[in-house]
Design a protein around this motif. Structure first.
Motif, PDB file in Angstrom:
ATOM      1  N   MET A   1     -20.194  -3.866  -8.864  1.00 31.66           N
ATOM      2  CA  MET A   1     -20.396  -2.589  -8.157  1.00 31.66           C
ATOM      3  C   MET A   1     -21.879  -2.406  -7.866  1.00 31.66           C
ATOM      4  O   MET A   1     -22.715  -2.657  -8.734  1.00 31.66           O
TER       5      MET A   1
ATOM      6  N   GLY B   1      -8.305  -2.949 -17.754  1.00 25.49           N
ATOM      7  CA  GLY B   1      -9.547  -2.847 -18.518  1.00 25.49           C
ATOM      8  C   GLY B   1      -9.312  -2.113 -19.817  1.00 25.49           C
ATOM      9  O   GLY B   1      -9.129  -2.717 -20.879  1.00 25.49           O
TER      10      GLY B   1
ATOM     11  N   GLY C   1      -6.015   1.764 -13.969  1.00 25.69           N
ATOM     12  CA  GLY C   1      -5.085   2.575 -14.759  1.00 25.69           C
ATOM     13  C   GLY C   1      -3.804   1.838 -15.126  1.00 25.69           C
ATOM     14  O   GLY C   1      -2.782   2.462 -15.409  1.00 25.69           O
TER      15      GLY C   1
HETATM   16  C1  DX5 Z   1     -12.336  -0.028 -10.970  1.00 30.82           C
HETATM   17  C2  DX5 Z   1     -12.268  -1.497 -11.259  1.00 30.82           C
HETATM   18  C3  DX5 Z   1     -11.216  -1.845 -12.228  1.00 30.82           C
HETATM   19  C4  DX5 Z   1     -11.430  -1.273 -13.598  1.00 30.82           C
HETATM   20  C5  DX5 Z   1     -10.079  -1.120 -14.219  1.00 30.82           C
HETATM   21  O1  DX5 Z   1     -13.116   0.198  -9.865  1.00 30.82           O
HETATM   22  O2  DX5 Z   1     -11.998  -2.219 -10.086  1.00 30.82           O
HETATM   23  O3  DX5 Z   1     -11.048  -3.265 -12.318  1.00 30.82           O
HETATM   24  O4  DX5 Z   1     -12.236  -2.056 -14.410  1.00 30.82           O
HETATM   25  O5  DX5 Z   1     -10.226  -0.409 -15.392  1.00 30.82           O
HETATM   26  P1  DX5 Z   1      -9.011   0.351 -16.053  1.00 30.82           P
HETATM   27  O6  DX5 Z   1      -7.950  -0.668 -16.327  1.00 30.82           O
HETATM   28  O7  DX5 Z   1      -9.607   0.926 -17.288  1.00 30.82           O
HETATM   29  O8  DX5 Z   1      -8.545   1.393 -15.082  1.00 30.82           O
END
Ligand code: DX5
Ligand code: ZN
Length: 223
Positions: free
Chosen positions: A35, A199, A179
């Protein structure tokens, strides 16, 4: 195919080697979220972290680029040894670049190209590129942060894309990100997803091995 791609955004960066080992031993793919603070309002990590992971990774690396003008960096990210790289369709629109050209560029670097979209982009916008993409990444939260709540209409979006992939008879895979965890994984796989990014649901779980097993609906030791 039911593949789980833990997102290292939720890993413990002070003990990254342990989390890399965990993925090597218990999951299928390393999901690496890049990012830039401009395409999304958050900054994560870049080349040094990915290169460090690459040294120990025994499973394929999947780089999810949440950056403006992804074209600029495709070559450098390809050189990290990543097997899969995705970029956002919205970033191409903003930069005035043709997504098809970028997908083909990645393929030329021997990388599996993926096209990502946020939840507010109609899935039909992916349809012209299903032939050139090895996978599409359907965001189930707005890109930028881990730990957000899963958006329920993702199931329908996945079903629509899956139906179009079947209609076009392409081999494009569907990856879902945001999510995702044991509560919705089964339904996402049933809708046609084949790669699920997780995540928080993995790295913040009390028992991560169990969390991954539940997502795959494998018989875990505790079952
Ligand atoms: C969000 C990322 C996801 C994030 C997912 O912008 O692209 O890959 O790490 O994290 P969780 O599983 O916690 O939503
Ligand atoms: Zn991601």
């Amino acid at each position: 195919m039911r593949l789980i791609a833990p997102s290292l955004l939720a890993a413990d960066f002070l003990h990254l080697a342990e989390d890399v080992r965990f993925v090597n031993e218990n999951a299928d793919i390393f999901h690496l979220d890049v990012m830039d603070g401009t395409f999304v309002p958050n900054i994560s990590f870049g080349f040094p972290v990915i290169q460090a992971v690459a040294k120990e990774a025994l499973k394929p690396m999947d780089i999810h680029l949440m950056i403006v003008d992804p074209e600029k960096y495709l070559e450098r990210f390809s050189k990290t040894g990543a097997e899969m790289i995705s970029f956002h369709l919205e970033a191409c629109h903003d930069a005035g670049t043709d997504p098809r050209k970028l997908l083909r560029t990645l393929r030329g670097y021997d990388v599996k190209p993926g096209l990502a979209i946020d939840p507010d982009v109609p899935v039909e916008e992916l349809f012209p590129y299903l032939e050139d993409a090895d996978f599409v990444l359907i965001m189930s939260v707005f890109a930028g942060f881990g730990g957000q709540k899963f958006i329920e209409d993702t199931y329908e979006r996945v079903r629509k894309v899956k139906a179009e992939i079947d209609r076009q008879k392409t081999r494009c895979l569907i990856e879902v990100d945001g999510g995702v965890g044991p509560d919705n994984a089964g339904k996402l796989f049933d809708a046609g997803a084949e790669i699920l990014v997780a995540g928080s649901a993995v790295f913040k779980a009390k028992d991560r091995v169990e969390a991954v097993a539940q997502m795959k609906k494998l018989n875990s030791l505790k079952a």
